[in-house]
Design a protein around this motif. Structure first.
Motif, PDB file in Angstrom:
ATOM      1  N   LEU A  88       3.837  20.990   5.596  1.00 15.08           N
ATOM      2  CA  LEU A  88       4.899  20.090   5.146  1.00 15.08           C
ATOM      3  C   LEU A  88       4.240  18.939   4.406  1.00 15.08           C
ATOM      4  CD1 LEU A  88       6.935  19.915   8.468  1.00 15.08           C
ATOM      5  CD2 LEU A  88       7.578  21.156   6.404  1.00 15.08           C
ATOM      6  N   ASP A  89       4.674  18.686   3.195  1.00 18.06           N
ATOM      7  CA  ASP A  89       4.142  17.586   2.400  1.00 18.06           C
ATOM      8  C   ASP A  89       5.230  16.538   2.207  1.00 18.06           C
ATOM      9  OD1 ASP A  89       1.964  19.252   2.163  1.00 18.06           O
ATOM     10  OD2 ASP A  89       2.303  19.728   0.055  1.00 18.06           O
ATOM     11  N   PHE A  90       4.864  15.291   2.422  1.00 18.67           N
ATOM     12  CA  PHE A  90       5.770  14.162   2.202  1.00 18.67           C
ATOM     13  C   PHE A  90       5.094  13.232   1.206  1.00 18.67           C
ATOM     14  CE2 PHE A  90       6.235  15.666   6.564  1.00 18.67           C
ATOM     15  CZ  PHE A  90       7.576  16.016   6.567  1.00 18.67           C
ATOM     16  N   TYR A  91       5.821  12.813   0.192  1.00 17.64           N
ATOM     17  CA  TYR A  91       5.189  12.008  -0.847  1.00 17.64           C
ATOM     18  C   TYR A  91       6.148  10.966  -1.407  1.00 17.64           C
ATOM     19  CZ  TYR A  91       7.448  15.814  -3.407  1.00 17.64           C
ATOM     20  OH  TYR A  91       8.356  16.741  -3.857  1.00 17.64           O
ATOM     21  N   GLY A  92       5.559   9.967  -2.001  1.00 15.32           N
ATOM     22  CA  GLY A  92       6.329   8.907  -2.641  1.00 15.32           C
ATOM     23  C   GLY A  92       5.422   8.125  -3.552  1.00 15.32           C
ATOM     24  N   GLY A  93       6.029   7.406  -4.469  1.00 16.06           N
ATOM     25  CA  GLY A  93       5.217   6.620  -5.391  1.00 16.06           C
ATOM     26  C   GLY A  93       6.046   6.014  -6.495  1.00 16.06           C
ATOM     27  N   TYR A  94       5.344   5.716  -7.566  1.00 18.03           N
ATOM     28  CA  TYR A  94       5.962   5.054  -8.706  1.00 18.03           C
ATOM     29  C   TYR A  94       5.410   5.638  -9.995  1.00 18.03           C
ATOM     30  CZ  TYR A  94       7.509   1.443 -11.913  1.00 18.03           C
ATOM     31  OH  TYR A  94       8.090   0.780 -12.955  1.00 18.03           O
ATOM     32  N   ASN A  95       6.289   5.964 -10.921  1.00 16.37           N
ATOM     33  CA  ASN A  95       5.919   6.383 -12.278  1.00 16.37           C
ATOM     34  C   ASN A  95       6.422   5.326 -13.245  1.00 16.37           C
ATOM     35  OD1 ASN A  95       4.763   8.956 -11.700  1.00 16.37           O
ATOM     36  ND2 ASN A  95       6.818   9.795 -11.454  1.00 16.37           N
ATOM     37  N   GLY A  96       5.554   4.837 -14.087  1.00 14.23           N
ATOM     38  CA  GLY A  96       5.963   3.839 -15.059  1.00 14.23           C
ATOM     39  C   GLY A  96       5.396   4.150 -16.429  1.00 14.23           C
ATOM     40  N   LYS A  97       5.831   3.380 -17.407  1.00 13.58           N
ATOM     41  CA  LYS A  97       5.262   3.554 -18.737  1.00 13.58           C
ATOM     42  C   LYS A  97       5.153   2.216 -19.427  1.00 13.58           C
ATOM     43  CE  LYS A  97       9.433   4.956 -21.228  1.00 13.58           C
ATOM     44  NZ  LYS A  97       9.982   5.975 -22.104  1.00 13.58           N
ATOM     45  N   ILE A  98       4.130   2.102 -20.207  1.00 14.77           N
ATOM     46  CA  ILE A  98       3.898   0.897 -20.981  1.00 14.77           C
ATOM     47  C   ILE A  98       4.674   0.974 -22.283  1.00 14.77           C
ATOM     48  CG2 ILE A  98       2.114  -0.437 -22.183  1.00 14.77           C
ATOM     49  CD1 ILE A  98       0.189   0.533 -19.930  1.00 14.77           C
ATOM     50  N   ASN A  99       4.666   2.139 -22.898  1.00 12.42           N
ATOM     51  CA  ASN A  99       5.459   2.410 -24.094  1.00 12.42           C
ATOM     52  C   ASN A  99       5.721   3.914 -24.137  1.00 12.42           C
ATOM     53  OD1 ASN A  99       3.156   3.661 -25.325  1.00 12.42           O
ATOM     54  ND2 ASN A  99       2.412   1.630 -25.915  1.00 12.42           N
ATOM     55  N   GLY A 103       1.689   6.067 -20.126  1.00  8.76           N
ATOM     56  CA  GLY A 103       2.339   5.983 -18.826  1.00  8.76           C
ATOM     57  C   GLY A 103       1.321   5.916 -17.704  1.00  8.76           C
ATOM     58  N   TYR A 104       1.781   5.621 -16.509  1.00  8.35           N
ATOM     59  CA  TYR A 104       0.904   5.512 -15.351  1.00  8.35           C
ATOM     60  C   TYR A 104       1.683   5.887 -14.093  1.00  8.35           C
ATOM     61  CZ  TYR A 104       3.404   1.104 -14.932  1.00  8.35           C
ATOM     62  OH  TYR A 104       4.387   0.165 -14.846  1.00  8.35           O
ATOM     63  N   SER A 105       0.937   6.173 -13.029  1.00  8.49           N
ATOM     64  CA  SER A 105       1.567   6.519 -11.760  1.00  8.49           C
ATOM     65  C   SER A 105       0.662   6.117 -10.604  1.00  8.49           C
ATOM     66  CB  SER A 105       1.860   8.023 -11.681  1.00  8.49           C
ATOM     67  OG  SER A 105       0.655   8.751 -11.682  1.00  8.49           O
ATOM     68  N   ALA A 106       1.263   5.922  -9.447  1.00  5.45           N
ATOM     69  CA  ALA A 106       0.532   5.647  -8.209  1.00  5.45           C
ATOM     70  C   ALA A 106       1.384   6.186  -7.069  1.00  5.45           C
ATOM     71  CB  ALA A 106       0.288   4.159  -8.030  1.00  5.45           C
ATOM     72  N   GLY A 107       0.722   6.780  -6.062  1.00  2.49           N
ATOM     73  CA  GLY A 107       1.507   7.337  -4.974  1.00  2.49           C
ATOM     74  C   GLY A 107       0.689   7.679  -3.747  1.00  2.49           C
ATOM     75  N   LEU A 108       1.410   8.116  -2.726  1.00  2.00           N
ATOM     76  CA  LEU A 108       0.822   8.588  -1.477  1.00  2.00           C
ATOM     77  C   LEU A 108       1.352   9.990  -1.209  1.00  2.00           C
ATOM     78  CD1 LEU A 108       1.212   5.483   0.856  1.00  2.00           C
ATOM     79  CD2 LEU A 108      -0.923   6.385  -0.082  1.00  2.00           C
ATOM     80  N   LEU A 109       0.509  10.820  -0.607  1.00  2.00           N
ATOM     81  CA  LEU A 109       0.882  12.188  -0.276  1.00  2.00           C
ATOM     82  C   LEU A 109       0.318  12.519   1.096  1.00  2.00           C
ATOM     83  CD1 LEU A 109       1.863  15.089  -0.911  1.00  2.00           C
ATOM     84  CD2 LEU A 109      -0.171  15.365  -2.306  1.00  2.00           C
ATOM     85  N   TYR A 110       1.198  12.951   2.010  1.00  2.00           N
ATOM     86  CA  TYR A 110       0.776  13.295   3.362  1.00  2.00           C
ATOM     87  C   TYR A 110       0.971  14.790   3.577  1.00  2.00           C
ATOM     88  CZ  TYR A 110       0.282  13.198   8.426  1.00  2.00           C
ATOM     89  OH  TYR A 110      -0.137  13.421   9.713  1.00  2.00           O
TER      90      TYR A 110
END
Length: 161
Positions: A88-99, A103-110
């Motif tokens: 079972l994988d649980f994940y969350g994070g943020y996806n963003g973009k400068i233009n 783009g960029y992303s950061a997250g956690l994955l269990y």
């Protein structure tokens, strides 16, 4: 996440849509799901199902702000993960973009393997009490069509310490 895949399939299944629909405001959030049956579950080049079929499914929540949460599951081999048969994988994070190009992303994955433990390899409860469960942090970036992602295990890497 399989958000882009799901959107692509939706477009293919629905065929041509009107331009008026494309101009509608984006929803505040989206919910999506996926389900697969695969001939083998490979993760980072290693089989997780020992060459046997795997059934996989997941759910994703994505907010217009870039925040996302999800859960995913697959059967795994008890020979790979002693005493276990499920990941079972649980994940969350943020996806963003400068233009539009960057783009960029950061997250956690269990990664969670209920019932599995290294001590079940030798049926020796006092031998080793290491679980396969792993927590990873990741950061990523993209420029146009080029992307990269770095993941780092915050716990023992699948029980290896």
């Amino acid at each position: 996440m399989h958000k882009n895949f799901a959107r692509t399939i939706s477009v293919l299944l629905l065929g041509a849509s009107s331009l008026a629909a494309a101009e509608e405001a984006s929803p505040a959030f989206t919910l999506s799901s996926n389900a697969y049956m695969v001939s083998d579950y490979l993760f980072r080049g290693q089989t997780q199902a020992r060459g046997r079929p795997a059934v996989q499914a997941g759910f994703d929540f994505a907010h217009a702000s870039g925040l996302y949460l999800g859960a995913w599951a697959s059967n795994v081999s008890g020979n790979q993960f002693a005493g276990g048969s499920l990941e079972l994988d649980f994940y969350g994070g943020y996806n963003g973009k400068i233009n539009d190009d960057v783009g960029y992303s950061a997250g956690l994955l269990y990664y969670y393997y209920p019932g599995s433990n290294y001590n079940k390899i030798y049926n020796c409860a006092p031998c080793i009490d290491e679980k396969y469960d792993t927590l990873e942090a990741n950061v990523g970036g993209n420029w146009k069509w080029v992307s990269g992602k770095l993941s780092y295990a915050l716990t023992d890497y699948f029980g290896i310490n």
